[in-house]
Scaffold this active site. Structure first.
Site, PDB file in Angstrom:
ATOM      1  N   ARG A 136       9.301 -42.582  18.397  1.00  0.00           N
ATOM      2  CA  ARG A 136       9.892 -41.565  17.500  1.00  0.00           C
ATOM      3  C   ARG A 136       9.383 -40.151  17.822  1.00  0.00           C
ATOM      4  O   ARG A 136       9.183 -39.321  16.926  1.00  0.00           O
ATOM      5  CB  ARG A 136       9.602 -41.892  16.020  1.00  0.00           C
ATOM      6  CG  ARG A 136      10.088 -43.248  15.591  1.00  0.00           C
ATOM      7  CD  ARG A 136      11.594 -43.405  15.618  1.00  0.00           C
ATOM      8  NE  ARG A 136      11.946 -44.771  15.318  1.00  0.00           N
ATOM      9  CZ  ARG A 136      12.182 -45.701  16.261  1.00  0.00           C
ATOM     10  NH1 ARG A 136      12.181 -45.386  17.548  1.00  0.00           N
ATOM     11  NH2 ARG A 136      12.465 -46.941  15.912  1.00  0.00           N
TER      12      ARG A 136
ATOM     13  N   GLU B 116       7.721 -40.044   9.461  1.00  0.00           N
ATOM     14  CA  GLU B 116       8.715 -39.943  10.545  1.00  0.00           C
ATOM     15  C   GLU B 116       9.688 -38.814  10.194  1.00  0.00           C
ATOM     16  O   GLU B 116      10.173 -38.100  11.055  1.00  0.00           O
ATOM     17  CB  GLU B 116       9.466 -41.281  10.666  1.00  0.00           C
ATOM     18  CG  GLU B 116      10.557 -41.267  11.722  1.00  0.00           C
ATOM     19  CD  GLU B 116      11.277 -42.612  11.840  1.00  0.00           C
ATOM     20  OE1 GLU B 116      10.616 -43.663  11.711  1.00  0.00           O
ATOM     21  OE2 GLU B 116      12.500 -42.590  12.043  1.00  0.00           O
TER      22      GLU B 116
ATOM     23  N   SER C 131      13.847 -44.669   7.468  1.00  0.00           N
ATOM     24  CA  SER C 131      12.399 -44.884   7.301  1.00  0.00           C
ATOM     25  C   SER C 131      11.693 -43.551   7.115  1.00  0.00           C
ATOM     26  O   SER C 131      11.860 -42.632   7.919  1.00  0.00           O
ATOM     27  CB  SER C 131      11.823 -45.569   8.542  1.00  0.00           C
ATOM     28  OG  SER C 131      12.394 -46.840   8.673  1.00  0.00           O
TER      29      SER C 131
HETATM   30  C1  LIG Z   1      20.447 -44.962   6.600  1.00  0.00           C
HETATM   31  C2  LIG Z   1      19.585 -44.470   7.737  1.00  0.00           C
HETATM   32  C3  LIG Z   1      19.168 -45.355   8.708  1.00  0.00           C
HETATM   33  C4  LIG Z   1      18.369 -44.920   9.779  1.00  0.00           C
HETATM   34  N1  LIG Z   1      17.961 -45.822  10.711  1.00  0.00           N
HETATM   35  C5  LIG Z   1      17.222 -45.392  11.761  1.00  0.00           C
HETATM   36  C6  LIG Z   1      16.811 -46.330  12.764  1.00  0.00           C
HETATM   37  O1  LIG Z   1      17.122 -47.503  12.737  1.00  0.00           O
HETATM   38  N2  LIG Z   1      16.056 -45.851  13.784  1.00  0.00           N
HETATM   39  C7  LIG Z   1      15.694 -44.536  13.884  1.00  0.00           C
HETATM   40  O2  LIG Z   1      15.019 -44.162  14.843  1.00  0.00           O
HETATM   41  N3  LIG Z   1      16.080 -43.638  12.941  1.00  0.00           N
HETATM   42  C8  LIG Z   1      16.818 -44.035  11.891  1.00  0.00           C
HETATM   43  N4  LIG Z   1      17.207 -43.135  10.937  1.00  0.00           N
HETATM   44  C9  LIG Z   1      16.725 -41.734  10.998  1.00  0.00           C
HETATM   45  C10 LIG Z   1      17.676 -40.742  11.713  1.00  0.00           C
HETATM   46  O3  LIG Z   1      19.015 -41.176  11.604  1.00  0.00           O
HETATM   47  C11 LIG Z   1      17.304 -40.550  13.190  1.00  0.00           C
HETATM   48  O4  LIG Z   1      16.015 -40.003  13.346  1.00  0.00           O
HETATM   49  C12 LIG Z   1      18.334 -39.648  13.911  1.00  0.00           C
HETATM   50  O5  LIG Z   1      18.096 -39.712  15.290  1.00  0.00           O
HETATM   51  C13 LIG Z   1      18.268 -38.179  13.462  1.00  0.00           C
HETATM   52  O6  LIG Z   1      19.395 -37.536  14.022  1.00  0.00           O
HETATM   53  P1  LIG Z   1      20.049 -36.254  13.352  1.00  0.00           P
HETATM   54  O7  LIG Z   1      21.106 -35.771  14.259  1.00  0.00           O
HETATM   55  O8  LIG Z   1      20.456 -36.530  11.967  1.00  0.00           O
HETATM   56  O9  LIG Z   1      18.793 -35.262  13.393  1.00  0.00           O
HETATM   57  P2  LIG Z   1      18.263 -34.325  12.211  1.00  0.00           P
HETATM   58  O10 LIG Z   1      17.793 -35.179  11.087  1.00  0.00           O
HETATM   59  O11 LIG Z   1      19.241 -33.279  11.913  1.00  0.00           O
HETATM   60  O12 LIG Z   1      16.983 -33.676  12.928  1.00  0.00           O
HETATM   61  C14 LIG Z   1      15.852 -34.467  13.200  1.00  0.00           C
HETATM   62  C15 LIG Z   1      14.953 -33.701  14.182  1.00  0.00           C
HETATM   63  O13 LIG Z   1      15.623 -33.583  15.423  1.00  0.00           O
HETATM   64  C16 LIG Z   1      15.726 -32.207  15.805  1.00  0.00           C
HETATM   65  N5  LIG Z   1      17.018 -32.016  16.469  1.00  0.00           N
HETATM   66  C17 LIG Z   1      18.247 -32.387  16.037  1.00  0.00           C
HETATM   67  N6  LIG Z   1      19.196 -32.035  16.934  1.00  0.00           N
HETATM   68  C18 LIG Z   1      18.547 -31.415  17.953  1.00  0.00           C
HETATM   69  C19 LIG Z   1      18.959 -30.779  19.152  1.00  0.00           C
HETATM   70  N7  LIG Z   1      20.257 -30.723  19.515  1.00  0.00           N
HETATM   71  N8  LIG Z   1      18.013 -30.235  19.960  1.00  0.00           N
HETATM   72  C20 LIG Z   1      16.696 -30.276  19.627  1.00  0.00           C
HETATM   73  N9  LIG Z   1      16.247 -30.847  18.483  1.00  0.00           N
HETATM   74  C21 LIG Z   1      17.153 -31.399  17.645  1.00  0.00           C
HETATM   75  C22 LIG Z   1      15.635 -31.423  14.507  1.00  0.00           C
HETATM   76  O14 LIG Z   1      15.203 -30.096  14.729  1.00  0.00           O
HETATM   77  C23 LIG Z   1      14.628 -32.270  13.733  1.00  0.00           C
HETATM   78  O15 LIG Z   1      13.312 -31.962  14.121  1.00  0.00           O
HETATM   79  C24 LIG Z   1      17.997 -43.545   9.854  1.00  0.00           C
HETATM   80  C25 LIG Z   1      18.454 -42.652   8.888  1.00  0.00           C
HETATM   81  C26 LIG Z   1      19.247 -43.105   7.834  1.00  0.00           C
HETATM   82  C27 LIG Z   1      19.734 -42.116   6.814  1.00  0.00           C
END
Ligand SMILES: Cc1cc2nc3c(=O)[nH]c(=O)nc-3n(C[C@H](O)[C@H](O)[C@H](O)COP(=O)(O)OP(=O)(O)OC[C@H]3O[C@@H](n4cnc5c(N)ncnc54)[C@H](O)[C@@H]3O)c2cc1C
Length: 318
Positions: free
Chosen positions: A187, A308, A238
């Site tokens: 992560r 996380e 998580s």
């Molecule tokens: C119901 C649910 C289930 C989930 N299950 C999992 C799972 O099984 N495994 C898991 O790992 N995660 C899980 N997650 C967490 C989350 O979905 C992941 O961490 C996902 O990868 C975050 O992506 P996002 O685009 O929403 O990023 P955001 O939440 O918008 O951002 C997260 C981080 O990434 C950075 N970021 C985003 N886009 C960029 C970019 N283009 N360039 C540089 N930095 C960037 C942001 O600045 C921030 O620090 C879950 C979340 C939910 C709500």
């Protein structure tokens, strides 16, 4: 003279010739999966590389608080107005393109934009029989977020499938870096907006499989989510990383915290490492439960759970 209450940088920003949509005092509730938080001074739906190349040096030069978000599915947004610029990639950054010339070398390679939804990516791979990243079906973020967080599930993680990544630094320089040159951990990726690096696109390398097997995996993973996670309540997935050799959910549950409520937020009764919004949770309610879980688990097990979830704050690059 700047208008009353309008920061000078916002007036200057409005003079930059952008294709992108710029919103003032935009509520961030619809930009995160907890559906909480206040407004941001400015949200920009960044449409293309040209605009990103204009925006990043401007932000850097003027030392404006900023943050790049994907779908905010791993993000805690504060209740009060956030005083800077939120970069929300859209437009060209949603691209998906099989790279035919690379197919001849034997691999199944796809170029995916940072703003493409993980779910869309997973679904697009099915008919082609490109396997391995089916785990993305249950992750409600973007490809950029999956790389920045090295998202993973069901024994696989995003870094396993990365070939190369295109990203931009704060001076507006575009880089293309091979996976081996980037540090990934559980992560964690050193390519994250937090470090002044904006992922714009990635080449992902998939396995040859057959559509039926991939579809079967997708259905299996969806069933798992429905059974084990509060999929129908707003959350960030998580909250804590799993400590080595253990599970944060087990530690929180065994500390008697499952179902604990603070204001409008609750430690999920289904999965103790999830905090859900019961309808009107504030950021402070959620932060309070995060602190309670962390302190109680530390008291009981001498384990300091590491969040996380990312907190919306100013990216530290200066
Ligand atoms: C119901 C649910 C289930 C989930 N299950 C999992 C799972 O099984 N495994 C898991 O790992 N995660 C899980 N997650 C967490 C989350 O979905 C992941 O961490 C996902 O990868 C975050 O992506 P996002 O685009 O929403 O990023 P955001 O939440 O918008 O951002 C997260 C981080 O990434 C950075 N970021 C985003 N886009 C960029 C970019 N283009 N360039 C540089 N930095 C960037 C942001 O600045 C921030 O620090 C879950 C979340 C939910 C709500």
């Amino acid at each position: 003279m700047p208008g009353e209450g309008i920061p000078q940088w916002l007036e200057d920003l409005e003079k930059i010739p952008l294709d992108s949509r710029l919103r003032r005092k935009a509520s961030l509730k619809r930009f995160n999966t907890w559906r909480i938080g206040g407004a941001a001074e400015c949200v920009i739906d960044v449409k293309n590389l040209k605009d990103l190349r204009l925006l990043l040096p401007f932000i850097h030069k003027n030392q404006i608080p900023w943050f790049v978000i994907g779908k905010g599915s791993n993000l805690l947004v504060p209740d009060k107005t956030w005083p800077g610029i939120i970069l929300h990639l859209s437009g060209d950054f949603k691209c998906w393109e099989p790279l035919e010339e690379k197919f001849n070398s034997g691999g199944k390679k796809v170029s995916a934009g940072a703003a493409l939804a993980d779910v869309t990516f997973a679904q697009k791979c099915v008919p082609h029989g490109w396997g391995g990243m089916e785990f993305l079906i249950g992750i409600p973020g973007t490809i950029g977020g999956a790389i920045a967080m090295n998202a993973g599930a069901h024994g696989a993680e995003t870094a396993d499938f990365i070939d190369e990544i295109e990203w931009m630094d704060m001076e507006g320089n575009l880089h293309c870096t091979a996976k081996d040159e980037i540090e990934f951990r559980y992560r964690y990726s050193e390519l994250n907006g937090n470090y002044g690096r904006i992922i714009t696109r990635a080449v992902l390398s998939l396995n040859e499989s057959d559509p039926k097997t991939i579809q079967k995996n997708i259905l299996k993973y969806q069933k798992f989510r429905k059974e084990k996670q509060p999929y129908n309540q707003p959350s960030c997935g998580s909250v804590f990383k799993n400590p080595t050799g253990d599970h944060a959910a087990r530690l929180i549950e065994n500390s008697g915290l499952k179902g604990k409520i603070k204001g409008g937020a609750q430690i999920s009764t289904k999965q103790a490492n999830f905090i859900v919004n019961l309808g009107n949770a504030s950021s402070d309610d959620i932060m309070s439960l995060i602190n309670t879980a962390r302190e109680t688990v530390f008291k009981n097990y001498s384990i300091d759970l590491m969040p996380e979830v990312q907190i919306l704050q100013s990216s530290i690059y200066s």
